[in-house]
Design an enzyme around this catalytic site. Structure first.
Site, short mmCIF file in Angstrom:
data_model
loop_
_atom_site.label_atom_id
_atom_site.label_comp_id
_atom_site.label_asym_id
_atom_site.label_seq_id
_atom_site.Cartn_x
_atom_site.Cartn_y
_atom_site.Cartn_z
N LYS A 1 -18.77 -17.05 -0.66
CA LYS A 1 -17.30 -17.01 -0.58
C LYS A 1 -16.82 -15.94 0.40
CE LYS A 1 -14.73 -14.54 -3.66
NZ LYS A 1 -13.64 -13.67 -3.26
N ASN A 2 -17.33 -14.72 0.26
CA ASN A 2 -16.77 -13.63 1.05
C ASN A 2 -17.17 -13.70 2.52
OD1 ASN A 2 -15.29 -12.79 -1.11
ND2 ASN A 2 -16.66 -11.12 -1.68
N ARG B 1 -6.58 -12.67 -1.21
CA ARG B 1 -6.75 -11.33 -0.66
C ARG B 1 -7.15 -11.39 0.82
NH1 ARG B 1 -5.14 -6.37 -1.27
NH2 ARG B 1 -6.57 -4.94 -0.29
N CYS C 1 -7.30 -11.15 -6.21
CA CYS C 1 -7.66 -10.66 -7.54
C CYS C 1 -7.02 -9.31 -7.81
CB CYS C 1 -9.17 -10.53 -7.68
SG CYS C 1 -9.90 -12.07 -8.24
N ARG D 1 -4.78 -1.88 -4.21
CA ARG D 1 -5.75 -2.32 -3.21
C ARG D 1 -5.17 -2.04 -1.83
NH1 ARG D 1 -8.73 -7.87 -4.86
NH2 ARG D 1 -9.99 -7.19 -3.09
N PRO D 2 -5.33 -0.80 -1.35
CA PRO D 2 -4.69 -0.41 -0.09
C PRO D 2 -5.34 -1.04 1.14
CG PRO D 2 -6.08 1.37 -0.89
CD PRO D 2 -6.16 0.27 -1.91
N ILE D 3 -4.59 -1.07 2.27
CA ILE D 3 -5.16 -1.55 3.53
C ILE D 3 -4.92 -0.53 4.65
CG2 ILE D 3 -5.12 -4.02 2.97
CD1 ILE D 3 -2.62 -4.25 4.78
N ASP D 4 -4.78 0.74 4.25
CA ASP D 4 -4.49 1.78 5.25
C ASP D 4 -5.58 1.87 6.33
OD1 ASP D 4 -5.80 2.78 2.73
OD2 ASP D 4 -6.24 4.47 4.03
N GLN D 5 -6.85 1.63 5.96
CA GLN D 5 -7.93 1.75 6.94
C GLN D 5 -7.86 0.64 7.98
OE1 GLN D 5 -10.02 4.52 7.04
NE2 GLN D 5 -8.48 5.11 5.50
N ASP E 1 -18.98 -6.35 -7.57
CA ASP E 1 -18.65 -7.72 -7.97
C ASP E 1 -19.64 -8.29 -8.99
OD1 ASP E 1 -16.48 -7.57 -6.32
OD2 ASP E 1 -17.36 -8.73 -4.69
N ARG F 1 -11.76 -19.90 -8.15
CA ARG F 1 -11.53 -19.35 -6.79
C ARG F 1 -12.86 -19.07 -6.10
NH1 ARG F 1 -6.59 -15.32 -6.71
NH2 ARG F 1 -7.29 -15.28 -4.58
C1 EPZ Z 1 -14.08 -6.99 -0.69
O1 EPZ Z 1 -12.76 -6.59 -1.00
C2 EPZ Z 1 -14.39 -8.20 -1.53
N1 EPZ Z 1 -13.43 -9.25 -1.19
C3 EPZ Z 1 -14.30 -7.84 -3.02
O2 EPZ Z 1 -14.76 -8.97 -3.73
C4 EPZ Z 1 -15.23 -6.67 -3.32
O3 EPZ Z 1 -15.01 -6.24 -4.65
C5 EPZ Z 1 -14.97 -5.51 -2.36
O4 EPZ Z 1 -15.02 -5.96 -0.99
C6 EPZ Z 1 -15.99 -4.38 -2.51
O5 EPZ Z 1 -17.29 -4.88 -2.31
C7 EPZ Z 1 -13.64 -10.00 -0.11
O6 EPZ Z 1 -14.62 -9.87 0.62
C8 EPZ Z 1 -12.63 -11.06 0.16
P1 EPZ Z 1 -12.87 -2.88 0.22
P2 EPZ Z 1 -11.98 -5.57 -0.07
O7 EPZ Z 1 -11.89 -2.78 1.31
O8 EPZ Z 1 -12.41 -5.78 1.32
C9 EPZ Z 1 -10.69 1.29 -0.83
C10 EPZ Z 1 -14.70 -10.67 -5.32
O9 EPZ Z 1 -14.73 -10.60 -6.57
N2 EPZ Z 1 -9.89 1.01 0.39
O10 EPZ Z 1 -14.32 -2.78 0.52
O11 EPZ Z 1 -10.55 -5.65 -0.40
C11 EPZ Z 1 -10.35 0.32 -1.96
O12 EPZ Z 1 -9.24 0.78 -2.70
C12 EPZ Z 1 -13.82 -9.72 -4.52
O13 EPZ Z 1 -15.31 -11.52 -4.66
C13 EPZ Z 1 -9.01 1.96 0.87
O14 EPZ Z 1 -8.86 3.04 0.29
O15 EPZ Z 1 -12.59 -4.20 -0.63
C14 EPZ Z 1 -11.65 0.33 -2.75
O16 EPZ Z 1 -11.67 1.42 -3.62
C15 EPZ Z 1 -12.88 -8.96 -5.37
N3 EPZ Z 1 -8.29 1.68 2.00
C16 EPZ Z 1 -12.73 0.52 -1.68
O17 EPZ Z 1 -12.05 1.03 -0.53
C17 EPZ Z 1 -8.44 0.50 2.68
O18 EPZ Z 1 -7.77 0.32 3.71
C18 EPZ Z 1 -13.46 -0.75 -1.26
O19 EPZ Z 1 -12.51 -1.76 -0.87
C19 EPZ Z 1 -9.35 -0.46 2.20
C20 EPZ Z 1 -10.06 -0.18 1.05
#
Ligand code: EPZ
Length: 434
Positions: free
Chosen positions: A22-23, A93, A117, A123-127, A309, A401
């Protein structure tokens, strides 16, 4: 609304075929936007997150042809306007990947903020935004939750970017943006998940120049144009892990087929600690559990650590372990909402912040429970398969999903799981008519 009804406490025996990841699919499908030709993509999982994404591409103006159940020809050359503000965007997402893909191809994008989810935390996107800005994009978030991004001069510029947190989404989005930027982009402290490598392989197969995916540093030489191609998505590591966990919980012996065993090491290693027998073969893994489940300590971390996950699924199995286990969630702030549902089934759990203490109980008892998100829903399925009596799971739209044909796959290995539908409520006046 449909639910799953499970009569549990039966061991599982047989074979399960794993679908495409999926991812990886939700990154590769938007990446096709950057292609100047037709991309034939194989091993696409039939799950609702993918269907929604294809609908979004369709609305954008892509031409999508179904070759067979798991193969599509995607031609995005007809997309003219880089604006994706449809309602569907807020449901998944990964819709934020459109920002990197559209910005990369058109030098501008207007995209609705993502949904997806909800674990109960932020769930920030600042990075992601920090990276786009480093590449020259001007970004505004307008009041209805729409992000507007524009690169002056119509093309992003290569940049050096250091991610403050290891983020899967930011790594993917910046790889997309960098693939067509002017110059070289170096991203440090990146995520290393198998789907990151899969996306890099896909982009390289259509003409990008991306090196280092799977290590801490990714280097991208931007290209003016990308072409079409043919690509097959990797098998789903988490789907495979979920069925491994199910067999660990119920007992029995199942061959999990169409996997890359190396991607599962972080999961199978922990299962072995718990007394589960694992046999790696070329593209399959045999899982067997006959003895007791042993207690363990588990901490989730970015890949190659134990995946967040898989945390709900393994924690559910640990509810039946011989002793007290500790689970530490190292990625998300709030991913234990599902524990209340397990407690309804007789589990003994205490949650304190990111730590859950699970005291093993001899058995779980079936109950009506709710899937709060995708992996929490998978955990409820495992709990139902292990439990004595009947479990009814609502909120199964979350599960669908990310899990293709979960009911059929489990029935094939002997699970007693079926769909049930609540009878529609008929008002008293309607019943009296006639
Ligand atoms: C991906 O989410 C996956 N989703 C998630 O899987 C998975 O839980 C996650 O990676 C971690 O492995 C998809 O690939 C579509 P991250 P993503 O950015 O990309 C922090 C599932 O069940 N962060 O790696 O949204 C954030 O808060 C889903 O299949 C920032 O601080 O996760 C978290 O603590 C749910 N700023 C950590 O980083 C940012 O800009 C990891 O988040 C981005 C993230």
């Amino acid at each position: 609304m449909a639910k799953y009804r499970i009569r549990g406490a039966r061991p599982l025996y047989g074979e399960i075929e794993i679908s495409g990841a999926k991812n990886a699919a939700v990154a590769i499908i938007p990446a096709a936007i950057m292609s100047g030709g037709v991309c034939r993509i194989e091993n696409i999982p039939q799950i609702s997150d993918v269907t929604m994404f294809l609908d979004i591409l369709d609305e954008l103006g892509a031409d999508i042809k179904t070759v067979n159940r798991h193969t599509m020809d995607i031609d995005c050359s007809g997309i003219k306007i880089p604006r994706a503000t449809f309602d569907a965007m807020r449901k998944i997402r990964a819709s934020y990947y459109l920002l990197g893909a559209l910005l990369g191809r058109f030098g501008e994008a207007e995209v609705a903020m993502p949904g997806g989810c909800n674990f109960g935390g932020v769930r920030p996107i600042d990075q992601h935004l920090k990276g786009f800005r480093a590449m020259g994009a001007e970004i505004r978030i307008v009041n209805n939750g729409v992000i507007k991004a524009k690169a002056p001069g119509g093309r992003l510029k290569g940049a050096d970017i250091y991610l403050d947190v290891v983020s899967v989404g930011a790594t993917i989005n910046l790889m997309l943006a960098g693939a067509m930027a002017d110059g070289t982009t170096v991203i440090e402290n990146v995520a290393k998940e198998p789907h990151i490598v899969d996306l890099a392989n896909f982009l390289n197969s259509i003409g990008a120049d991306i090196r280092g995916a799977g290590t801490n540093v990714i280097k991208i030489r931007g290209k003016e144009k990308l072409g079409g191609g043919f690509y097959s998505i990797i098998p789903d590591q988490i789907e495979a892990g979920t069925y491994l966990a199910a067999v660990a919980g119920t007992g029995g012996e199942v061959l999990i087929k169409n996997v890359i065993p190396k991607h599962l090491d972080c999961i199978t290693g922990k299962l072995e600690d718990m007394g589960v027998e694992i046999e790696n073969r070329e593209d399959s893994v045999l899982v067997r559990r006959t003895g007791k489940i042993r207690k363990t300590r588990l901490k989730t971390l970015p890949y190659p650590g134990f995946p967040t996950d898989m945390q709900p699924q393994l924690a559910t199995v640990l509810c039946l372990a011989d002793g007290t286990s500790t689970v530490t969630e190292g990625v998300w702030e709030n991913r234990y909402r599902y524990m209340d549902e397990l407690v309804k089934m007789g589990a003994s759990v205490q949650v304190d912040g990111r730590i859950a203490i699970i005291e093993g109980v001899p058995k779980l008892i079936g109950a009506p429970v709710q899937a709060h998100d995708l992996r929490a829903g998978a955990a409820m399925v495992i709990a139902g398969l292990c439990a004595h009596g009947v479990t009814e799971i609502s909120g199964i739209e979350y599960i669908e999903r990310g899990y293709e044909d979960i009911v059929e796959k489990l029935r094939n290995v002997g699970a007693d799981i079926e769909y049930v539908y609540d009878a529609p409520k008929i008002s008293r006046s309607a019943r009296n008519i006639g």
